[in-house]
Design an enzyme around this catalytic site. Structure first.
Site, PDB file in Angstrom:
ATOM      1  N   PHE A  94      36.156  37.642  35.834  1.00  0.00           N
ATOM      2  CA  PHE A  94      36.932  36.740  34.973  1.00  0.00           C
ATOM      3  C   PHE A  94      37.159  37.316  33.588  1.00  0.00           C
ATOM      4  CE2 PHE A  94      34.373  34.931  31.593  1.00  0.00           C
ATOM      5  CZ  PHE A  94      33.076  35.217  31.965  1.00  0.00           C
ATOM      6  N   LYS A  95      36.355  38.303  33.191  1.00  0.00           N
ATOM      7  CA  LYS A  95      36.505  38.902  31.860  1.00  0.00           C
ATOM      8  C   LYS A  95      37.923  39.436  31.645  1.00  0.00           C
ATOM      9  CE  LYS A  95      31.877  38.974  30.746  1.00  0.00           C
ATOM     10  NZ  LYS A  95      31.173  38.546  31.944  1.00  0.00           N
ATOM     11  N   ASP A  96      38.605  39.792  32.731  1.00  0.00           N
ATOM     12  CA  ASP A  96      39.970  40.317  32.594  1.00  0.00           C
ATOM     13  C   ASP A  96      40.916  39.293  31.957  1.00  0.00           C
ATOM     14  OD1 ASP A  96      39.576  42.892  33.745  1.00  0.00           O
ATOM     15  OD2 ASP A  96      39.678  42.024  35.753  1.00  0.00           O
TER      16      ASP A  96
END
Ligand SMILES: *Cc1c(COP(=O)(O)O)cnc(C)c1O
Length: 462
Positions: free
Chosen positions: A111-113
């Site tokens: 999810f960091k993207d």
């Protein structure tokens, strides 16, 4: 829109400077001086809109005049164009009233993207306009670093250095950081754990001579721009299960408290969120704290969900700031006590925290069992972090209120743990099939501030 520090002794900044700075100069974290709200009608009107359009509507009030509407829309469009799913953040149903929000279709499969791809575009736009160059240094338990390197590789106005704990991240995570060939990205394997990496990063930010000399910028989850980007998928997912006409709860696999804090911001903006459930692995300092046992550091025990192996949960400071009625003196005092091992939360602040947050933990065995049973019941193959979330969500379901659990990484990012739990070796998506054949480039460094500073100074482009 102005941003203020949780410790009260740093200058107020615009969105642009808040984003480019990262950590405040008094050691605190920037938060908006007030939270803009959206009306029920604004939220209802998001139904059926694209992810990008919802992103624009949710984030626009926080950006002030840093970007024009056209610039901001352009950044959002470019940020999510490379995602492997047209919905960007698709929702799948696990069970009656229980949904999984798949946040792992970005370029590094976590999810960091969502935040990092956007930050990359926003930095590029702002720095080009200012004619400036910055040095980004990040600390990672695996996923932030790969997302940062992916977002900034090859950009003209940044050098990126990522500190990760040597030997404590998965091979896919490591290879995503060590195989890019662009000369502006540098992976540094630190002899220590994630808390050491994060502590050295904070030391660098508090060393003003170094900070100014290299124009240090931070993109760790303390960066307000990252929290903001994560607010969006709370809206997009809640609306698709009936908000604002009904309440929705979320369960969030948690480490640094950035992702769940974004949920709290969504709630403050007017999204009808019932419970925000913090899910931890065996490193359960947040679960214990939210159950009223104070915040007391122990040793980090490596787990199969390594991105949540943490004792110092940086963004929790933002939650404390609001729980203490935005009293920066009280927060500064707690953070001083934390240096000596921990602190107790006042009764009033504890009540405020418990109004919003629930919490639970999953043991290693429970995490593995959840991967196996979820696969059997639904065909969804979970990564260990998402499995921690699904397990804890199961303990917090309320009939009639949909529960959305955030799936924070793709199972292929943690193939060994997933194989052990499910018998299935999750394949990498085709676009990264050759990851194991690419050459690696990494420097091993001591857990030592002076050595790290020297290394960084010696490797930035002049
Ligand atoms: C970073 C990360 C988390 C924890 O998120 P925080 O915002 O730090 O709480 C959970 N799962 C995965 C896969 C992550 O990469």
């Amino acid at each position: 829109m102005k941003y203020i520090s949780t410790r009260g002794k740093a200058p107020e900044l615009t969105f642009e400077d808040t984003m480019l700075t990262g950590l405040a100069r008094d050691g605190g974290l920037y938060v908006p001086s007030e939270i803009p709200t959206l009306s029920q009608a604004d939220i209802a009107a998001m139904e059926g809109q694209s992810y990008e359009e919802i992103a624009f509507r949710v984030m626009r009030p926080f950006v002030g005049d840093t970007f024009s509407d056209a610039e901001f829309r352009g950044c959002i469009d470019r940020a999510y164009a490379g995602f492997g799913h047209t919905a960007r953040a698709p929702l799948v149903q696990l069970d009656q009233g229980h949904f999984l929000l798949e946040l792992f279709h970005g370029p590094t499969l976590a999810f960091k993207d969502f935040a990092m791809q956007l930050i990359g575009q926003l930095f590029q736009t702002a720095l080009t306009r200012r004619g400036e160059r910055v040095t980004i240094v990040g600390a990672t338990s695996g996923d932030t670093g790969s997302a940062a390197i992916e977002a900034f590789r090859g950009l003209d106005n940044v050098d990126v250095f990522v500190l990760y704990p040597h030997g404590r991240i998965s091979e896919v995570q490591r290879r995503q950081m060590t195989t890019p060939t662009e000369s502006n990205v540098h992976a540094l394997a630190v002899d220590g754990d994630f808390d050491d990496c994060q502590a050295r990063l904070k030391d660098m930010f508090n060393d003003f001579e170094f900070r100014d000399a290299v124009k240090l910028a931070g993109v760790n989850s303390i960066n307000w721009g990252r929290v903001l980007a994560q607010v969006v998928y709370y809206f997009s997912s809640a609306v698709s299960v009936g908000a604002p006409h009904r309440k929705v709860s979320f369960t969030v696999p948690t480490g640094n408290f950035g992702d769940i804090f974004a949920g709290y911001i969504a709630k403050r903006m007017g999204l009808p969120i019932d419970r925000l459930v913090v899910a931890t692995n065996q490193n359960d300092i947040l679960d214990r704290c939210l159950k009223g046992q104070g915040y007391h550091k122990g040793d980090t025990v490596p787990s199969i969900s390594p991105s949540m192996d943490i004792q110092v949960s940086s963004n929790f400071e933002r939650a404390l700031f609001d729980a203490y009625g935005r009293d920066s003196t009280a927060v500064a005092q707690l953070m001083d006590e934390l240096k000596d091992g921990g602190f107790d939360v006042s009764q009033g602040a504890m009540e405020t925290l418990q109004e919003h947050y629930d919490s639970g933990r999953a043991s290693e065995a429970e995490t593995e069992a959840t991967i196996a049973t979820t696969l059997k019941n639904t065909t969804e193959l979970l990564c260990p972090h998402s499995a921690v979330g699904v397990k804890v969500a199961g303990d917090h379901r309320i009939t009639g209120t949909p529960m959305i659990t955030l799936a924070t990484a793709h199972p292929a990012k943690f193939p060994d743990a997933v194989k052990k739990a499910s018998g299935i070796h999750p394949p990498l998506p085709p676009r990264m099939e050759d990851l194991y054949e690419r050459a690696e480039r990494v420097t091993r460094v001591a857990n030592d501030l002076a050595a790290l500073k020297d290394h960084i100074k010696g490797h930035i482009a002049q």
